[in-house]
Write a protein that holds these residues in place. Structure first.
Motif, PDB file in Angstrom:
ATOM      1  N   LEU A 147      55.276  51.751  41.974  1.00 33.66           N
ATOM      2  CA  LEU A 147      54.804  53.116  41.756  1.00 33.66           C
ATOM      3  C   LEU A 147      53.279  53.138  41.692  1.00 33.66           C
ATOM      4  N   ALA A 148      52.722  54.272  41.994  1.00 34.79           N
ATOM      5  CA  ALA A 148      51.272  54.407  41.891  1.00 34.79           C
ATOM      6  C   ALA A 148      50.839  54.292  40.433  1.00 34.79           C
ATOM      7  N   GLU A 149      51.654  54.797  39.536  1.00 30.59           N
ATOM      8  CA  GLU A 149      51.362  54.652  38.118  1.00 30.59           C
ATOM      9  C   GLU A 149      52.682  54.684  37.346  1.00 30.59           C
ATOM     10  N   ILE A 153      60.033  61.649  46.230  1.00 31.02           N
ATOM     11  CA  ILE A 153      59.648  60.242  46.309  1.00 31.02           C
ATOM     12  C   ILE A 153      58.126  60.089  46.310  1.00 31.02           C
ATOM     13  N   LEU A 154      57.423  61.063  46.903  1.00 27.03           N
ATOM     14  CA  LEU A 154      55.967  60.915  47.026  1.00 27.03           C
ATOM     15  C   LEU A 154      55.232  61.401  45.778  1.00 27.03           C
ATOM     16  N   ASP A 155      55.668  62.530  45.233  1.00 26.02           N
ATOM     17  CA  ASP A 155      54.940  63.082  44.085  1.00 26.02           C
ATOM     18  C   ASP A 155      55.654  62.832  42.758  1.00 26.02           C
ATOM     19  N   SER A 156      56.918  63.248  42.680  1.00 26.48           N
ATOM     20  CA  SER A 156      57.605  63.198  41.391  1.00 26.48           C
ATOM     21  C   SER A 156      57.750  61.761  40.922  1.00 26.48           C
ATOM     22  N   LEU A 157      58.415  60.945  41.752  1.00 30.05           N
ATOM     23  CA  LEU A 157      58.576  59.545  41.406  1.00 30.05           C
ATOM     24  C   LEU A 157      57.250  58.830  41.639  1.00 30.05           C
ATOM     25  N   GLY A 158      56.578  59.180  42.717  1.00 33.34           N
ATOM     26  CA  GLY A 158      55.249  58.631  42.974  1.00 33.34           C
ATOM     27  C   GLY A 158      55.242  57.175  43.378  1.00 33.34           C
ATOM     28  N   ILE A 159      56.066  56.804  44.359  1.00 33.03           N
ATOM     29  CA  ILE A 159      55.978  55.455  44.904  1.00 33.03           C
ATOM     30  C   ILE A 159      54.644  55.355  45.649  1.00 33.03           C
ATOM     31  N   ALA A 160      53.924  54.258  45.436  1.00 34.76           N
ATOM     32  CA  ALA A 160      52.595  54.110  46.034  1.00 34.76           C
ATOM     33  C   ALA A 160      52.671  54.254  47.553  1.00 34.76           C
TER      34      ALA A 160
END
Lengths: 342, 649
Positions: free
Chosen positions: B204-206, B169-176
């Motif tokens: 998402l962050a991006e 959730i934090l890196d792969s998907l990258g929710i802000a």
């Protein structure tokens, strides 16, 4: 020295043995090449996953710093000695070790109990029977059978027996089906062990454990038969038996009082030693019959570097071994009063 | 430093460009509105009435009407937990998939995704914000599934000390989200919000085009926010030997997991069995089966014998017991799956249904280039005959591999054909033959002879098949002046030694996290091969001491992949070219010798009806459409032996 101070001394001497074996366990599991994190992660060795697993079992702290080994060691020893067995790391990650042992121990004990019983009830009478009739056809066939049973390796016998029983219906053309014979049971997996006071449950539990128990007890059975036969032969030709016979003591009393009792002495260490073999040997039988008892639990834990679980099991095994050993020496003194305490 | 040292999404995910994934995403967004919403209540009609007494349905072979009831029984290996964020293994995954639902789903384990708990998905114009409308679902405890529950569940995935997938959730998907000075996640900073009871918004962050695929992972499943009842950080406290799970947590994870999936949890006796039963108020099509039972058996022989007594409905046949001549009436479908029959079995005379599904996975032999010089590695590649090994050792159950990228995710319109033609044209070490003379030549050119042999140790993970293969390879290499020692190790030892650079040659595999080429090729991106570093994926140290032409080429290709993350045709073509460049670089330097691509086989008795599963694996298939012919088997009503059926709650 009295019997009781002898007993106390044996108990005190057992303590360093216990401490030493626990330290050895820690060294092998934590300082060797076994890594519980890798065991959990398996093929897909993703660094993010690894770190999360390491944190979840607590070998690194929340900041990602490893916990020093000496602190792990101190915690390990104190927890065990206070019987705080903790939670497993790898096998059923996070479950209480006591709970794991409690659910699995009954099966292993049930299996061990029946394999000792099968061995005792078949091996010893057969050995005595052969010993009392040396060099006859019945002696030869009994001895030969003993050697064959002794020689068959457990892993092989287990596969043969389980495969045969599963296919019994097909192989006998429908004449005999083990699964439905007397009571319905499965061949593979552990027998249900709840409410054994109900005769039907008891029958199921016994019938289902007999094949693995026979396999596990097979070599002991052969052993006891061979040793029993030799022991009887030796006592039969001893002076006191001859004397008794000369005095006109009835044959029945000679056999039961003089031969049987004396022939038991060499059998005691054999039988107690079997208890240890059963702990180790049950691994294979439990695996092939999918009994999932303590033996399998221990192997899994040891191979996967599950320190709390493997450590606790070794602790329990060592305690058992020490107790049985002391008990064995104690039994000697009861059976044979000539054995001293020094 | 935790997050910065790991594989960030930049490095291993964003560039994901499998055509399958992109197509699936497009399809999914298109379907969004009209797909998930229905399904709720109309399935109950043929549900409960039939029971076991159903005497009809004789003779009609063609398309039998599904019947309700019965227990589906299968064998599983040791399960660990039913907490979706803590379950990382396949065995637990089977059960978690039945109990817990996520926003999205891989239907029957196919590589495409569709809505599950989400009835509608909207994506913002800048591709970073997704708004989900939830179905009217209830948890197994009767409470309604709300967006708040998702906020809590996602927070747990990111923060729980029990979570093994926080990087999803934090890196792969990258929710802000926010991080503190050490790069650790700051509690409750995840940009996930409940707009109202049924509307969930994530930012998402991006932009990331595999978002919906990620959300189909069971780690993203929803659990009630009061399910555990203690603070997330308190789920596990202490460290080292002192670390303990909170009793409330253990209760949830092992004896009363609550989800909103098609089956609710019954009981789990550790190391013995687990059972779930049909959830009647399921918001989708509810299941035909009454119960699902998993029996824990790990020994191959025991599994087989157990299945032969018909104690399970679906099983595997271990390779020693497998006879390829018993597979018959086979046909292949468009996904490359083989459907047919197998039998009759000697033990019970039954002929069963057979299914073989190619997996997105590759197994290989890898070399530590610092220890094993290039001529030796090339000699290996020459000597190894993947085809005869897969035929002799696996009895053709697994497919020979030449690329690291499996055929299913190989670039191009016709992945499998492209795969084959690229091998035919370019593979330098002989296809379907063992080139021992060439191997010998390479070694002699490098100065080795029968007096001066090269010695090395091949360490394989515990497996009889790898052992057999290693024996065959050793024999072939002997005449090529290589003296190979074979050693086997448990994973627990193998990976640890690899990380420390203590392996010369070893075997391992990779099973797709997501169906795309770069998920595999990251393994041979040279910086990911340096032992001792945290991000190491293969222990090969490729080009570490001195960059080779091929290692530079691979590193450049990886940069190209990263620079072209988009879904457009140009970017896709650029990635496809880079994939091939990396594969060829590996062929040149022989970092990994690819050995075989995995396949999963399923054997089931004929009375059991279950759709074929897809390449994402059987453990991702929900059992809702499975059904069992009721009158055909005494075993249908026989309750699996377990301690007291009443013990589960």
């Amino acid at each position: 020295m009295s019997r009781w101070s002898y007993f106390a001394r044996r108990l005190v001497l057992a303590i360093p043995v216990l401490l030493f074996s626990m330290s050895l366990t820690f060294i092998i599991l934590r300082m060797g090449p076994l890594d519980p994190v890798s065991a959990i992660v398996g093929t897909n060795n993703d660094p993010g996953y690894r770190r999360a697993v390491a944190r979840s079992i607590g070998i690194i702290d929340a900041q990602g710093n490893p916990i020093p080994l000496w602190r792990q060691y101190v915690a390990f020893m104190t927890d065990l000695l206070t019987f705080d067995l903790g939670q497993a790391w790898v096998v059923n990650r996070g479950s209480d070790v006591t709970e794991l042992i409690a659910t699995r121990a009954p099966r292993t004990i049930w299996l061990g109990f029946w394999s000792v019983l099968v061995a005792l009830l078949v091996g010893i009478p057969l050995g005595f029977y052969a010993g009392l009739r040396p060099n006859t056809l019945s002696d030869y066939s009994a001895s030969f059978g003993g050697i064959v049973w002794r020689a068959m390796p457990n892993f092989w016998l287990a596969i043969i027996i389980s495969s045969f029983l599963v296919a019994s219906n097909q192989l006998t053309g429908g004449a005999f089906n083990w699964s439905t014979w007397i009571v319905d049971t499965k061949v593979i997996t552990a027998p249900p062990l709840e409410d054994l006071t109900d005769p039907e449950n008891l029958a199921v539990a016994i019938k289902q454990i007999l094949p693995p128990a026979l396999v596990l007890g097979s070599s002991s059975m052969g052993n006891e038969m061979r040793v029993g036969r030799t022991a009887v032969l030796e006592t039969v030709n001893s002076n006191y038996v001859e004397t008794a016979r000369a005095k006109g003591v009835p044959e029945r009393i000679i056999v039961w009082k003089h031969i049987f009792r004396n022939a038991l002495i060499p059998l005691v260490p054999i039988i107690t030693a079997e208890a240890f073999i059963l702990i180790g040997g049950s691994v294979i039988v439990e695996e092939i019959f999918a009994i999932n008892g303590l033996g399998k639990l221990f192997i899994d834990a040891a191979f996967q570097g599950d320190l709390p679980l493997a450590g606790s099991l070794i602790y329990v095994f060592v305690l058992l071994t020490l107790i049985i050993n002391i008990l064995q020496d104690f039994l000697y003194t009861l059976i044979d009063p000539r054995i001293g305490y020094d | 430093m935790t997050d910065s040292s790991g594989l960030s999404r930049r490095r291993f995910l964003q560039a994901t460009g499998g055509a399958a994934g992109v197509a699936a995403l497009a399809g999914c967004l298109g379907l969004g509105g009209d797909d998930g919403n229905d399904g709720g209540n109309d399935s109950d009609g043929n549900g409960n009435g039939n029971g076991t007494g159903n005497g009809g349905g004789d003779g009609n072979e063609s398309t039998p009407e599904p019947q309700s009831g019965g227990t589906f029984r299968m064998i599983n290996s040791t399960m660990t937990t039913f907490d979706p964020v803590a379950a990382g293994d396949e065995a637990s995954g089977y059960v978690v998939t039945q109990i817990h639902d996520a926003l999205m789903n891989y239907p029957n384990g196919d590589t495409s995704v569709e809505n599950l708990l989400a009835s509608n998905v909207e994506r913002s114009d800048d591709d970073t914000t997704y708004t989900f409308t939830l179905n009217d679902a209830t948890f197994h405890d009767g409470n309604t599934v709300t967006a708040q529950d998702f906020v809590y569940s996602f927070e747990r995935l990111a923060r729980s000390p029990k979570s093994v997938r926080s990087y999803f959730i934090l890196d792969s998907l990258g929710i802000a989200h926010e991080t503190d000075g050490d790069g650790n996640y700051v509690a409750e900073s995840l940009n996930v919000s409940a707009e109202d009871e049924k509307t969930l918004k994530i930012t998402l962050a991006e932009p990331f085009h595999m978002t919906l695929q990620m959300l189909a992972y069971s780690s993203f499943a929803v659990i009630p926010q009061d399910a555990i009842g203690i603070d997330i950080d308190a789920e596990r406290t202490g460290s080292g030997e002192e670390a303990e799970d909170a009793p409330e947590y253990t209760e949830f994870a092992t004896s009363s997991p609550i989800g909103c999936g098609p089956f609710s949890f019954d009981f789990w006796e550790k190391g013995t069995a687990a059972e779930v039963s049909k959830y009647d108020d399921y918001y989708g099509e509810s299941a035909y089966l009454d119960k699902v039972h998993w029996q824990v058996i790990e020994d191959d022989n025991a599994m087989f014998n157990y299945a032969m007594s018909q104690n399970v409905d679906r099983f595997n046949v271990p390779t020693p017991r497998y006879d390829r001549s018993k597979v018959k009436n086979t046909s292949k479908d468009d996904q490359g799956r083989t459907v047919g029959e197998y039998g009759p079995f000697q033990a019970n005379g039954e002929t069963v249904d057979y299914l073989k599904v190619p997996e997105v996975s590759t197994f290989y032999i890898a070399f530590n280039t610092q220890e094993v010089p290039k001529p030796v590695r090339q000699a290996f590649a020459h000597a190894i005959n993947q085809e005869s090994l897969s035929s002799r050792v696996f009895k053709d159950r697994q497919a020979p591999a030449y690329h690291l990228t499996p055929p299913l995710v190989f670039p191009g319109e016709n992945p499998a054909e492209n795969y084959d033609s690229h091998v035919q044209e370019n593979y330098p070490y002989g296809i379907g033959e063992s080139q021992v003379p060439e191997a010998k030549q390479v070694m002699e050119d490098a100065g080795y002879s029968s007096n001066e042999k090269f010695e090395l140790t091949l360490t394989h993970y515990e497996s009889t098949t790898w052992n057999e293969m290693a024996q065959i390879i050793r024999q072939q290499l002997q005449s090529a002046h290589i003296d190979m020692t074979i050693e086997s190790a448990e994973f627990s030892t193998l990976l640890d030694r690899g990380q420390n650079g203590n392996l010369q040659a070893y075997t391992l595999g990779w099973i797709a996290d997501w169906p795309a080429g770069d998920n595999f090729l990251q393994l041979i991106n040279p910086p990911n091969t340096y032992t001792g570093e945290t991000g190491v994926l293969t222990y090969t140290n490729w080009g570490r001491d001195e960059a080779t032409e091929a290692s530079q080429s691979a590193a450049e290709a990886w940069e190209t992949i990263q620079a072209n993350p988009g879904p457009g045709d140009d970017a896709e073509q650029a990635r496809a070219d880079a994939y091939l460049k990396m594969e060829e670089a590996n062929w040149e330097d022989v970092i990994l010798v690819n050995m075989f691509h995995g396949a999963t086989e399923r054997f089931k008795y004929k009375y059991m009806h279950m759709p074929a599963f897809g390449a994402m694996g059987e453990s991702r298939q929900k059992f809702t459409s499975f059904w069992k012919e009721q009158e055909s088997r005494r075993t249908v009503t026989a309750t699996p032996q377990t301690p007291a059926n009443g013990s589960g709650e």
